[in-house]
Design a protein around this motif. Structure first.
Motif, PDB file in Angstrom:
ATOM      1  N   PRO A 184       0.826  -1.220   0.000  1.00  6.95           N
ATOM      2  CA  PRO A 184       0.000   0.000   0.000  1.00  6.95           C
ATOM      3  C   PRO A 184       0.853   1.260   0.000  1.00  6.95           C
ATOM      4  O   PRO A 184       1.887   1.329   0.666  1.00  6.95           O
ATOM      5  N   SER A 185       0.406   2.238  -0.748  1.00  7.92           N
ATOM      6  CA  SER A 185       1.173   3.475  -0.907  1.00  7.92           C
ATOM      7  C   SER A 185       0.622   4.634  -0.099  1.00  7.92           C
ATOM      8  O   SER A 185       1.367   5.553   0.239  1.00  7.92           O
ATOM      9  N   SER A 237       4.782   4.734   5.733  1.00 10.01           N
ATOM     10  CA  SER A 237       5.867   5.656   5.403  1.00 10.01           C
ATOM     11  C   SER A 237       6.657   5.147   4.206  1.00 10.01           C
ATOM     12  O   SER A 237       6.533   3.982   3.791  1.00 10.01           O
ATOM     13  N   ALA A 238       7.505   6.008   3.676  1.00 13.41           N
ATOM     14  CA  ALA A 238       8.382   5.600   2.580  1.00 13.41           C
ATOM     15  C   ALA A 238       9.325   4.497   3.045  1.00 13.41           C
ATOM     16  O   ALA A 238       9.688   3.600   2.282  1.00 13.41           O
ATOM     17  N   GLY A 239       9.707   4.539   4.322  1.00 11.13           N
ATOM     18  CA  GLY A 239      10.554   3.487   4.877  1.00 11.13           C
ATOM     19  C   GLY A 239       9.843   2.143   4.911  1.00 11.13           C
ATOM     20  O   GLY A 239      10.448   1.098   4.656  1.00 11.13           O
ATOM     21  N   ASP A 240       8.547   2.166   5.229  1.00 12.53           N
ATOM     22  CA  ASP A 240       7.756   0.931   5.203  1.00 12.53           C
ATOM     23  C   ASP A 240       7.741   0.337   3.797  1.00 12.53           C
ATOM     24  O   ASP A 240       7.865  -0.874   3.615  1.00 12.53           O
ATOM     25  N   VAL A 241       7.553   1.204   2.817  1.00 12.15           N
ATOM     26  CA  VAL A 241       7.509   0.743   1.430  1.00 12.15           C
ATOM     27  C   VAL A 241       8.843   0.124   1.039  1.00 12.15           C
ATOM     28  O   VAL A 241       8.898  -0.968   0.443  1.00 12.15           O
ATOM     29  N   ALA A 242       9.934   0.793   1.366  1.00 10.86           N
ATOM     30  CA  ALA A 242      11.260   0.274   1.019  1.00 10.86           C
ATOM     31  C   ALA A 242      11.506  -1.075   1.695  1.00 10.86           C
ATOM     32  O   ALA A 242      12.067  -1.996   1.078  1.00 10.86           O
ATOM     33  N   GLU A 243      11.072  -1.212   2.943  1.00  8.15           N
ATOM     34  CA  GLU A 243      11.236  -2.486   3.659  1.00  8.15           C
ATOM     35  C   GLU A 243      10.442  -3.597   2.986  1.00  8.15           C
ATOM     36  O   GLU A 243      10.941  -4.703   2.775  1.00  8.15           O
ATOM     37  N   ALA A 244       9.205  -3.311   2.635  1.00  9.74           N
ATOM     38  CA  ALA A 244       8.326  -4.340   2.075  1.00  9.74           C
ATOM     39  C   ALA A 244       8.779  -4.800   0.695  1.00  9.74           C
ATOM     40  O   ALA A 244       8.470  -5.925   0.287  1.00  9.74           O
TER      41      ALA A 244
END
Length: 603
Positions: A152-153, A169-176
């Motif tokens: 999810p974005s 967060s953008a960090g969540d996206v990078a982690e996923a």
């Protein structure tokens, strides 16, 4: 390997030596299908009499005679002159909209021939954050069919216009992006943020592209000019928000895949597919999807087979429609060499049907395993075991009283001109309407088809209630309907003509931990319990569908005449689709992406 427990697919590279051996006749196939008519979506033709050999969950051979691949232990299936076509792919969808967990959703759609889904769990992300996404992702990977997850974005979907239970967060996206089942970024709904150069939105898209994955789009605006170009420049690769032929044309011309959706309430295929059927545009740039289907639709009408049938009924050539639901989708997500067609090396996902237009799904294989036969799922769909935290997501400061739904009129007013959310049948957008409403003892009342709507905060127990007005449902008499499914922030939405029934409905959902309830004349007449995040049930789809059908019947009993009005109800808080919505912060003018007053100023 053709029937029984689900088969977890190995990488093509790891099984290539065995596939070569089978295709050349040095090793026996696990399964051979003969006597059929193979639908080849790569070449858009039907190969009459061609045969298929399967090994290690993948197609090993496709040709006029698979006899050389048959050995001891090979299962032989006679197709009896029926068509064999690739398993269907849903290019954009939200599992939560089915009111089911990934396991139960899979069990519901497998008999309809869906073997691949590209899912965006942004509903649960708004309620549980990254942990909710991980639970959806992990259960998806356990299923006997292919369920890929888009990270999810946008939680919240429109920062500053709503408050969610959690934020992504953008960090969540990078982690996923490093998780095994993540295929890309979910629909980028904050298109104004992208156009304005919002650092977080651009960082999320950049992290996705650096990972070599696909950025999902969501451009819910009629402006196809400079703003649209700016949004595309950010990296969005597809869009399902088109509602007219011009939308489909504009997307295809700009290198974007146009996703044509048919959900429970979204009928956007017929108005756009003419770009292919009449204008003659290249169909490779068009993909079929569902977006949102509730359990009743899945159980009683179908899933992607329903969409393909509809596209054909709208004038699309059956083979083109099948391409839009198979190889086009796979290609878009970089998986053309992995699935979406009956060709050597691809996952052995296929359907047996007697007719290409009506698509009766008689047998379904996924990864070479028989997963459905005669409308029944014949394999297990494992559950992950949802934690207690997921089952305790409705938090009210105190039981809600009728006074919470009183809309105070300006002092001394006998009538007011109020802004009203106008529901549009079979479409996601609403209309920004106004209505002259009466005032009784200082409180504004609904009149002439205008009902009251309220959003009740349910994530942090703030006690917040925002009131407004809505029209288009056709409700009559004394009634209320409340739901903890309220895209995308998923607070609680209640619509009604009676403040007493509205209060009872809200408190009932707090009592059962979430779901949908309908009240009439002070009595509950329907309830769908959705205890997981207030969005889903892990009960069998047929049970949930029966309750959902009773809920729809209850809405009709209250005077509602709209097709699949529950879906319309659940989107009344979706503050990224025009024109007027409600959030925990107030009434939202989505044409301007700003909060607006409930009453029009006097002139």
């Amino acid at each position: 390997m053709s029937k029984g427990t689900a088969f977890h697919i190995q990488d093509w590279a790891d099984v290539a030596p065995h596939l070569v051996a089978v295709a050349s006749g040095r090793a026996p196939a696990d399964l051979v299908i003969r006597g059929g008519r193979v639908v080849n979506v790569q070449s858009r033709e039907v190969l009459d009499g061609w045969e298929i050999a399967v090994a290690a969950g993948r197609f090993a051979y496709l040709g006029p005679d698979a006899g050389h691949t048959i050995g001891e232990g090979t299962e032989i299936v006679d197709a009896g002159g029926r068509y064999v076509l690739p398993g269907l792919c849903d290019g954009h969808m939200h599992i939560e909209s089915g009111m089911l967990t990934p396991a139960e959703f899979a069990r519901a759609v497998i008999p309809h021939g869906t073997t691949t889904m590209f899912t965006d769990p942004h509903e649960i992300a708004n309620v549980m954050g990254l942990e909710g996404v991980r639970l959806m992702h992990d259960e998806a990977l356990m299923q006997p069919v292919n369920i890929f997850t888009q990270m999810p974005s946008c939680a919240p979907s429109a920062p500053g216009l709503e408050t969610t239970g959690f934020e992504i967060s953008a960090g969540d996206v990078a982690e996923a992006m490093a998780w095994p089942g993540i295929i890309g970024l979910g629909e980028m709904m904050n298109f104004p943020g992208v156009i304005a150069g919002d650092p977080q939105m651009l960082a999320e898209m950049a992290a996705t592209m650096r990972a070599g994955k696909t950025v999902g789009g969501h451009y819910a605006s009629p402006d196809r000019g400079v703003a649209f170009s700016a949004y595309l420049a950010g990296g969005a690769a597809d869009d399902h928000e088109g509602t007219a032929e011009a939308d489909a044309v504009a997307r295809a011309r700009q290198g974007m895949r146009s996703m044509l959706r048919l959900g429970s309430a979204w009928y956007d295929v017929e108005s756009q597919i003419t770009a292919v059927t009449e204008r003659g545009m290249d169909p490779r740039n068009f993909i079929l999807c569902t977006d949102d289907c509730h359990s009743g639709t899945l159980v009683n009408e179908g899933h992607m087979n329903r969409v393909v049938r509809h596209a054909i009924a709208c004038g699309c050539d059956p083979l083109v429609a099948l391409q839009m639901a198979t190889v086009n989708t796979a290609t878009h997500f970089g998986l053309e060499r992995e699935l979406g067609s009956i060709a050597p090396g691809r996952r052995a996902d296929m359907i047996l049907t007697s007719d290409l237009e009506t698509l009766p799904v008689e047998r379904v294989w996924a990864r070479g395993v028989l997963v459905a036969e005669d409308g029944r799922c014949v394999v297990e769909c494992p559950h992950i075991g949802w934690p207690d935290a997921a089952r305790a997501s409705v938090h009210l400061k105190a039981p809600v009283t009728t006074e919470a739904f009183e809309v105070a009129a300006p002092e001394g007013a006998n009538r007011v001109r109020a802004k009203v959310i106008g529901v549009v049948e079979n479409q996601a957008p609403t209309k920004a309407l106004t209505a002259e409403l009466p005032v009784s003892d200082g409180v504004v009342e609904g009149e002439g088809g205008v009902c009251q709507i309220a959003l009740v905060e349910r994530h942090r127990a703030t006690g917040g209630v925002v009131n407004g007005f809505v029209s288009g449902f056709g409700y009559e008499g004394r009634m209320a309907m409340a739901s903890t499914v309220a895209h995308d922030s998923h607070h609680m939405i209640v619509v009604g003509t009676s403040r007493e029934d509205m209060a009872q409905a809200v408190n009932r959902l707090a009592e059962v931990g979430g779901g949908v309830t309908v009240w009439k004349d002070g009595e509950e007449i329907a309830l769908v319990e959705l205890p997981i995040a207030g969005l889903m049930s892990d009960s069998p789809a047929a049970e949930v569908a029966a309750k959902a059908e009773a809920m729809v019947a209850a809405m009709v009993a209250c005077g509602c005449t709209l097709n699949n009005a529950y879906m319309q109800h659940s989107l009344l808080a979706l503050v990224v689709i025009p024109e007027l919505r409600i959030s925990d912060l107030g009434l939202v003018d989505v044409t301007k992406f700003e909060l607006t007053d409930l009453f029009e100023a006097e002139t």
